[in-house]
Design a protein around this motif. Structure first.
Motif, PDB file in Angstrom:
ATOM      1  N   VAL A  10      35.304  39.049  56.975  1.00 20.05           N
ATOM      2  CA  VAL A  10      34.198  38.416  56.526  1.00 20.05           C
ATOM      3  C   VAL A  10      34.173  37.035  56.028  1.00 20.05           C
ATOM      4  O   VAL A  10      35.167  36.564  55.475  1.00 20.05           O
ATOM      5  N   ILE A  53      38.201  42.276  56.211  1.00 17.81           N
ATOM      6  CA  ILE A  53      37.300  43.447  55.710  1.00 17.81           C
ATOM      7  C   ILE A  53      37.956  44.518  55.139  1.00 17.81           C
ATOM      8  O   ILE A  53      38.221  44.822  53.981  1.00 17.81           O
ATOM      9  N   LEU A  79      39.753  43.187  52.032  1.00 17.74           N
ATOM     10  CA  LEU A  79      38.650  42.946  50.956  1.00 17.74           C
ATOM     11  C   LEU A  79      38.389  44.400  50.112  1.00 17.74           C
ATOM     12  O   LEU A  79      38.270  44.259  48.866  1.00 17.74           O
ATOM     13  N   LEU A  80      38.321  45.611  50.852  1.00 17.44           N
ATOM     14  CA  LEU A  80      38.226  46.586  50.089  1.00 17.44           C
ATOM     15  C   LEU A  80      39.380  47.132  49.189  1.00 17.44           C
ATOM     16  O   LEU A  80      39.197  48.118  48.574  1.00 17.44           O
ATOM     17  N   THR A  81      40.328  46.567  49.434  1.00 17.09           N
ATOM     18  CA  THR A  81      41.511  47.066  48.627  1.00 17.09           C
ATOM     19  C   THR A  81      41.480  46.137  46.897  1.00 17.09           C
ATOM     20  O   THR A  81      42.050  46.590  46.055  1.00 17.09           O
ATOM     21  N   GLY A  82      40.551  45.244  47.106  1.00 21.12           N
ATOM     22  CA  GLY A  82      40.373  44.560  45.711  1.00 21.12           C
ATOM     23  C   GLY A  82      39.193  45.139  44.885  1.00 21.12           C
ATOM     24  O   GLY A  82      38.596  46.075  45.397  1.00 21.12           O
ATOM     25  N   GLU A  83      38.857  44.453  43.807  1.00 15.30           N
ATOM     26  CA  GLU A  83      37.872  44.945  43.090  1.00 15.30           C
ATOM     27  C   GLU A  83      36.612  43.952  42.857  1.00 15.30           C
ATOM     28  O   GLU A  83      35.605  44.287  42.435  1.00 15.30           O
ATOM     29  N   THR A  84      36.641  42.861  43.487  1.00 12.47           N
ATOM     30  CA  THR A  84      35.638  41.968  43.580  1.00 12.47           C
ATOM     31  C   THR A  84      34.721  41.690  44.872  1.00 12.47           C
ATOM     32  O   THR A  84      35.395  41.456  45.945  1.00 12.47           O
ATOM     33  N   PRO A  85      33.330  41.823  44.777  1.00 13.89           N
ATOM     34  CA  PRO A  85      32.768  41.791  45.934  1.00 13.89           C
ATOM     35  C   PRO A  85      32.834  40.278  46.499  1.00 13.89           C
ATOM     36  O   PRO A  85      33.170  39.372  45.726  1.00 13.89           O
ATOM     37  N   ILE A  86      32.660  40.060  47.986  1.00 10.57           N
ATOM     38  CA  ILE A  86      32.929  38.705  48.421  1.00 10.57           C
ATOM     39  C   ILE A  86      32.014  37.628  47.822  1.00 10.57           C
ATOM     40  O   ILE A  86      32.569  36.597  47.694  1.00 10.57           O
ATOM     41  N   TYR A  87      30.816  37.918  47.489  1.00 10.13           N
ATOM     42  CA  TYR A  87      30.040  36.862  46.953  1.00 10.13           C
ATOM     43  C   TYR A  87      30.375  36.679  45.720  1.00 10.13           C
ATOM     44  O   TYR A  87      30.417  35.400  45.133  1.00 10.13           O
ATOM     45  N   GLN A  88      30.796  37.432  44.717  1.00  9.72           N
ATOM     46  CA  GLN A  88      31.617  37.312  43.392  1.00  9.72           C
ATOM     47  C   GLN A  88      32.710  36.273  43.599  1.00  9.72           C
ATOM     48  O   GLN A  88      33.088  35.571  42.778  1.00  9.72           O
ATOM     49  N   ASP A 103      31.622  32.908  44.165  1.00  6.10           N
ATOM     50  CA  ASP A 103      31.431  32.055  42.822  1.00  6.10           C
ATOM     51  C   ASP A 103      32.449  31.837  41.797  1.00  6.10           C
ATOM     52  O   ASP A 103      32.659  30.615  41.272  1.00  6.10           O
TER      53      ASP A 103
END
Lengths: 428, 99
Positions: free
Chosen positions: A181, A239, A242-251, A254
């Motif tokens: 993404v 993708i 990303l799911l292995t982490g804890e922070t959503p892409i938009y955060q 930021d």
């Protein structure tokens, strides 16, 4: 008799160039673009290597709406509390036809579409292609809005999120492992401010790629590209990773914007667009079949993209693939055979070009990068610790550089380091 | 369900600069009823427009207005809780002016 010789789905880079080549060969070609104008549904990082554009449009440097020629290449490693950047510049980066430019796809794709229209391609904009017309396994046309339109050849250039490649060539992807993404903001700044902050000569620009805390340690990376009057800043994260982490892409984005290395670049700038787009990063092993009966697939729809960490390419592949697809389709139309066998000229041309040669050469890279998490968490911290030993001076006796280096390497694990070096050397 | 880091960014304010023609009568993305917490977490994690949300009580919500049409949710959960994913109807949806 079909309504058109060829229908091109999507007026991005591959589609517009393919339509241009078909029209130039005298074929009747219709382009169906779902944006109200070409480019209005498109996003790129983005930097375009110009060589493949130059092959189709030799006058590109003065005609195309390019942003800044990239003359500074930067690679940054971010720890949460530190940053290390390599900066390379060279006159070699300024050679026409071997140079690269930042681009914004809304203006760029409109220009490219106008080239195809001027060559004689017909356009319908603002309507998505919902379905394909089939006769057995042969693609015979498209369904768009209320209309069914037929053609002897259909070129799918409808991007990474193609809803048509499954039916056309039996493509089962894209998968969360092979697709990233991308999230991006365009931040408006004064041109002078951009040049001062990025340390580039007037009118020139920088590409800055980041690994490490840009994604809080999950595989993926950040980027900053200079446009004329804005910075493009964003992240690209597979993708599945990303799911292995804890922070959503938009955060994550930021947080990246607040990192001490990045924040001064964008300070005071205004976000004028926030965008999202997928990036096909799976490489060779994630590609669909490139031709079927009556159909060709080019560009992101064919997953033609390479992320080698130090450079990301896709747009130059799409332009070259569009060129070869358009030319091969025109030849097949002239020969009266647009079956999969008749369209093989497209595959052969790509095999003889950098497109498939690169994708095959670097096929192990996506697995190496996603499988080597230490690049994104351990090594940026090791780099920080090494340079802190070098640059922080206090009243303790100074350790020799070799000792600082050895301590840093030991921290990562010498075996891990050797293994990752071997992986990098064998894939890159 | 795996935890999600605290959200401090206000994505709707970032989307305010985008140009949209929102199709009020037709949702181009639909979820299956009652998605599992694990699958919904995936959507929260990957959507660059933050259209999938969990409130303090972990109640789920989704609004297709603001969609960037990237397809990431389709790739992440197309085989599970995304029941329908189409492109918006003609002339609708996001209209990038930068790209």
């Amino acid at each position: 008799m079909a309504d058109f010789d060829a229908i091109v789905v999507g007026s991005g880079l591959a589609g517009a160039v393919a339509a241009h080549e078909l029209a130039r060969a005298g074929k009747g070609v219709l382009v169906v673009e779902r944006g109200n104008q070409a480019g209005s549904k498109n996003v790129s990082g983005g930097r375009l290597y110009t060589h493949s554009l130059a092959a189709v449009f030799p006058g590109y440097a003065s005609e195309a709406p390019l942003e800044r020629r990239i003359t500074h290449e930067r690679i940054g490693f971010l720890a949460p509390d530190a940053g290390f950047t390599v900066d390379f510049t060279s006159d070699g980066l300024r050679a026409e036809g071997r140079d690269s430019y930042s681009v914004l796809r809304a203006p760029f794709d409109q220009w490219l579409a106008s080239q195809a229209e001027d060559a004689g391609a017909e356009y319908i904009c603002g309507i998505p292609v919902e379905d394909l017309l089939m006769e057995g396994s042969r693609v015979t046309g498209i369904v768009a809005g209320e209309d069914e339109i037929t053609a002897d050849a259909v070129l799918l250039c409808d991007g990474v999120n193609s809803l048509l490649t499954r039916k056309a060539v039996g493509y089962a992807g894209p998968t969360p492992e092979a697709t990233a993404v991308g999230i991006k903001e365009v931040i408006k700044l004064d041109p002078q401010v951009i040049e001062d902050r990025l340390l580039v000569p007037e009118g020139e620009g920088a590409a800055w790629l980041f690994a490490g805390d840009a994604t809080h340690g999950v595989p993926g990376g950040g980027f900053v590209y200079t446009n004329k009057e804005s910075l493009s800043i964003g992240l690209v994260v597979p993708i599945a990773d990303l799911l292995t982490g804890e922070t959503p892409i938009y955060q994550l984005l930021d947080d990246f914007k607040r990192h001490q290395v990045v924040a001064p670049l964008i300070k005071g700038g205004e976000v004028i667009e926030h965008s999202g787009h997928m990036v096909p990063e799976g490489g060779w092993d994630a590609m669909p079949k490139l031709v079927g009966d009556g159909v060709l697939v080019a560009g992101d729809a064919a997953m033609m993209c390479l992320n080698l960490a130090y450079t990301v390419r896709g747009m130059d592949y799409a332009i070259a693939a569009g060129m070869h697809a358009g030319r091969a389709a025109a030849e097949a139309l002239t020969a009266g055979d647009t079956s999969a066998a008749g369209l093989q000229g497209y595959v052969k041309a790509l095999e003889n070009s950098f497109v498939l040669q690169d994708l095959r050469q670097f096929r192990k890279v996506p697995h190496f990068i996603s499988g080597t998490k230490r690049i994104f968490d351990t090594y940026p911290a090791v780099i920080r610790d090494f340079f802190e030993k070098l640059f922080i001076v206090d009243s303790n006796p100074t350790a020799p550089v070799r000792k600082a280096g050895f301590a840093a390497a030991k921290q990562a694990g010498l075996l891990n380091l050797a293994r990752d070096m071997k992986g990098a050397l064998s894939s890159l | 369900m795996k935890t999600i880091a605290p959200i401090t960014v206000n994505v709707p304010s970032l989307l305010a600069g985008n140009k949209y023609a929102v199709d009020e009568d037709h949702a181009h993305i639909e979820l299956s009823p009652g998605p599992s917490a694990d699958e919904f977490r995936k959507l929260v994690m990957v959507c660059p427009a933050a259209l999938y949300r969990l409130d303090e009580q972990n109640a789920q919500s989704f609004d297709y207005a603001g969609c960037l049409e990237c397809g990431t949710c389709r790739v992440a959960c197309g085989n599970t809780v995304i029941a329908k994913w189409e492109y918006p109807r003609p002339t609708m949806g996001v209209e990038y002016r930068q790209g």
